[in-house]
Structure formats: structure tokens, C-alpha cells
Design an enzyme around this catalytic site. Structure first.
Site, PDB file in Angstrom:
ATOM      1  N   ASP A   8       0.793  -1.274   0.193  1.00 54.74           N
ATOM      2  CA  ASP A   8       0.018  -0.024  -0.011  1.00 54.74           C
ATOM      3  C   ASP A   8       0.922   1.383   0.027  1.00 54.74           C
ATOM      4  OD1 ASP A   8      -2.473   1.601   0.002  1.00 54.74           O
ATOM      5  OD2 ASP A   8      -1.831   1.972   2.428  1.00 54.74           O
ATOM      6  N   TYR A  40      -0.730   8.209  -2.404  1.00 50.62           N
ATOM      7  CA  TYR A  40      -0.734   8.178  -3.803  1.00 50.62           C
ATOM      8  C   TYR A  40      -2.082   8.936  -4.321  1.00 50.62           C
ATOM      9  CZ  TYR A  40       2.292   3.797  -3.846  1.00 50.62           C
ATOM     10  OH  TYR A  40       3.378   2.926  -3.533  1.00 50.62           O
ATOM     11  N   CYS A  72      -4.469  -1.686  -1.917  1.00 47.17           N
ATOM     12  CA  CYS A  72      -4.611  -0.041  -2.093  1.00 47.17           C
ATOM     13  C   CYS A  72      -5.614   0.170  -3.334  1.00 47.17           C
ATOM     14  CB  CYS A  72      -3.104   0.555  -2.600  1.00 47.17           C
ATOM     15  SG  CYS A  72      -3.351   2.061  -2.742  1.00 47.17           S
ATOM     16  N   ASN A  73      -6.671   0.621  -3.007  1.00 49.88           N
ATOM     17  CA  ASN A  73      -7.611   1.052  -4.208  1.00 49.88           C
ATOM     18  C   ASN A  73      -6.937   1.912  -5.324  1.00 49.88           C
ATOM     19  OD1 ASN A  73     -10.611   0.235  -3.177  1.00 49.88           O
ATOM     20  ND2 ASN A  73      -9.171   0.829  -1.467  1.00 49.88           N
ATOM     21  N   THR A  74      -6.343   2.854  -4.924  1.00 51.14           N
ATOM     22  CA  THR A  74      -5.583   3.948  -5.861  1.00 51.14           C
ATOM     23  C   THR A  74      -4.776   3.186  -6.611  1.00 51.14           C
ATOM     24  OG1 THR A  74      -5.946   5.458  -3.998  1.00 51.14           O
ATOM     25  CG2 THR A  74      -4.506   6.125  -6.057  1.00 51.14           C
ATOM     26  N   CYS A 186     -11.070   3.263   0.509  1.00 45.13           N
ATOM     27  CA  CYS A 186      -9.517   3.608   0.565  1.00 45.13           C
ATOM     28  C   CYS A 186      -9.279   2.578   1.799  1.00 45.13           C
ATOM     29  CB  CYS A 186      -9.175   4.906   0.863  1.00 45.13           C
ATOM     30  SG  CYS A 186      -7.663   5.211   1.443  1.00 45.13           S
ATOM     31  N   THR A 187      -8.299   1.916   1.862  1.00 41.03           N
ATOM     32  CA  THR A 187      -7.653   0.992   2.712  1.00 41.03           C
ATOM     33  C   THR A 187      -7.340   1.612   4.123  1.00 41.03           C
ATOM     34  OG1 THR A 187      -5.597   0.589   1.792  1.00 41.03           O
ATOM     35  CG2 THR A 187      -7.196  -0.822   1.273  1.00 41.03           C
TER      36      THR A 187
HETATM   37  N1  DGL Z   1      -4.809   3.216   0.786  1.00 40.94           N
HETATM   38  C1  DGL Z   1      -4.973   3.556  -0.346  1.00 40.94           C
HETATM   39  C2  DGL Z   1      -6.170   3.621  -1.151  1.00 40.94           C
HETATM   40  O1  DGL Z   1      -6.795   2.289  -0.804  1.00 40.94           O
HETATM   41  C3  DGL Z   1      -4.225   5.016  -0.874  1.00 40.94           C
HETATM   42  C4  DGL Z   1      -4.051   6.103  -0.235  1.00 40.94           C
HETATM   43  C5  DGL Z   1      -3.078   7.177  -0.571  1.00 40.94           C
HETATM   44  O2  DGL Z   1      -1.960   6.917  -0.761  1.00 40.94           O
HETATM   45  O3  DGL Z   1      -3.730   8.196  -1.037  1.00 40.94           O
HETATM   46  O4  DGL Z   1      -6.586   3.832  -2.067  1.00 40.94           O
END
Ligand code: DGL
Length: 265
Positions: A8, A40, A72-74, A186-187
Site C-alpha cells: 500500500d 498516492y 490499495c484501491n488507488t 480506501c484501505t
Molecule cells: N490506501 C490507499 C487506497 O486504498 C491509498 C491512499 C493514498 O495513498 O492516497 O486508496
């Protein structure tokens, strides 16, 4: 048996790692937090793709991982198709906002999706909405700054931002036109669920993807004949300060962090 790699942008994927360790207690995991390059979510695809490629390459080179979970979704929305094309022999599990189960279970048909700006602006998310939103009213709530606040354990900023974004995600309730389901896309956000809950009625349902991703990882490992029956374990790695990751793991991992080491990468 080699480890399963999990990464992540920072500590958010620990919410997924907790579910993975509960579902797969015999697996060894190596968790990589790309803390030096987080967040991210507000930076654009090219940046996220470059970081995802680097981290994946490093997990393969250093640990010979047998599978990868992009926690990580992003990073999933921006890069998973490229990672799969570049590493065809590596089973890769990604995650996306849990819109489908939210639509299936919402009684009012009003759902809010809290996620990073990057995830919500992606073509993948647009396709997800097209496929699963149906007649539901789906409100997207980009939560700028929340990941940074969580990464920094900044309790005041976390409280302020949770209040702000929950106000944007509501009004909540079970009456017509009210939001009864919030997707945590978002995780990082499950880590502050109790803070989010302070601004919602107890009936509000939060949906995240930790458990389904862990189950999917089990299926993928089984299909590849790579399930382990040995002793589980965990290595923590960070591109930033490893002590910050260690503290976050101690705070947020529901499973025992025995066997954990932290190293800069
Ligand atoms: N935890 C991440 C997600 O699930 C990304 C968070 C980030 O870095 O902005 O999107």
C-alpha cells in the site's frame, strides 16, 4: 514456501493485512508500506504506476513472492492491469470500492463512497458505477488529506476531516432519500472507522473489502497450488521510517505481530 507480498502507499493496507492473516494463518506475508512516497491518491496515474512497478519489482527481487495483494484501491485502479501484464506468472489480487455489495444490501438505495480523489476519478471506478449502481443514488466523496492525517497519527486532523467528509456523505438514516450505506473505498479509512462512526447513527452500514479480498486471495493461491500449510509469519518493510510502520502495526493489526521485523527499503 515463499511469502505473499502485500503493498500500500502506507499503513492503510494493514486493514487488509489483518483480514489476510486471519483468513490465511499459515501464510508468510511481507508487507511493504511505500511511506516515503505516500499519499498516492492525490497525485495522478503516472506517479502511482511508477511506484507500483518499483514496489512490485522489489518484492519479487528481494522476497521471490508467490503472489501479490495490491492493498490499495488507488494503485489497483491505476496500475493493476500493467502489473498483471508485466508479471504474468504472478497471481495478483487487487481491490476496488465495494459498490456491488453496497447496492445489493442498501434499503434506501442511497449510498456514499468515500475514497481518494484518484480512485474516484478513474475510468475503472466509472466502469464499476456503470456496472453496479443500477438505479441506486451513489454519491462520491473524495477525502483529500485524510490519508496524510492517518499516516501522521494526527488525531486532531483525523477528527476534523472525518467530521467534514461524513457531513458530505450524509444525511444518514433509513428514511427515503437518506444514505444507509457508506463504502470505505480506501484501505486507510477502516483504521479510523470508530471516528467516522461518531458522526453517524448506529444503523449506518460501513462496507470495506478486507475480508472478501482475503477470501479471494485464498481462492487464487489454491488455484495456483500455492497455499502454505507451514507456520505463518510477517515481515514489515517501509520506504520511509520503519519505526513508524512498526508502531502502526502494533496499533492496528488485530493479529499478533510476532515475527515482525522492519527494514528500510
Ligand atoms: N490506501 C490507499 C487506497 O486504498 C491509498 C491512499 C493514498 O495513498 O492516497 O486508496
Amino acid at each position: 514456501m515463499p511469502s505473499v507480498g502485500v503493498f500500500d502507499s502506507g499503513v492503510g493496507g494493514l486493514s487488509v493485512l489483518a483480514a489476510l492473516r486471519a483468513e490465511l494463518p499459515h501464510e508468510r506475508f511481507v508487507y511493504f508500506a511505500d511511506t516515503a512516497f505516500a499519499p498516492y491518491g492525490e497525485r495522478g496515474d503516472a506517479y502511482v504506476i511508477e511506484r507500483s512497478r518499483k514496489v512490485t519489482g522489489q518484492l519479487i527481487a528481494e522476497h521471490g513472492i508467490k503472489a501479490l495483494v495490491v492493498a490499495c484501491n488507488t494503485a489497483t485502479t491505476a496500475a493493476i492491469h500493467l502489473l498483471r501484464a508485466e508479471h504474468p506468472a504472478l497471481p495478483i489480487v487487487g481491490l476496488e470500492p465495494a459498490l456491488k455489495p453496497a447496492v445489493a444490501t442498501s434499503r434506501t438505495g442511497h449510498i456514499s463512497v468515500m475514497a481518494t480523489r484518484g480512485t474516484l476519478a478513474s475510468a475503472k471506478y466509472a466502469a464499476l458505477r456503470d456496472s453496479f449502481a443500477g438505479s441506486a443514488h451513489v454519491r462520491s466523496v473524495p477525502c483529500d488529506g485524510l490519508v496524510k492525517a492517518i499516516e501522521g497519527f494526527d488525531a486532531e486532523a483525523i477528527a476534523t476531516l472525518c467530521a467534514r467528509y461524513m457531513a458530505e456523505a450524509g444525511p444518514f438514516g433509513d428514511a427515503t432519500g437518506e444514505v444507509d450505506t457508506v463504502v470505505l473505498g480506501c484501505t486507510h479509512y477502516p483504521l479510523v472507522k470508530s471516528e467516522l462512526q461518531r458522526h453517524a447513527p448506529p444503523t449506518l452500514r460501513f462496507i470495506d473489502t478486507g475480508a472478501p479480498v482475503a477470501q479471494q486471495t485464498r481462492r487464487v493461491l489454491a488455484a495456483a497450488g500455492r497455499l502454505s500449510d507451514g507456520e505463518g509469519g510477517l515481515i514489515l518493510q517501509s520506504s520511509g521510517d520503519p519505526s513508524v510502520l512498526q508502531a502502526a502495526a502494533a496499533r492496528w493489526l488485530q493479529t499478533s505481530p510476532q515475527g515482525t521485523t522492519a527494514t528500510s527499503a
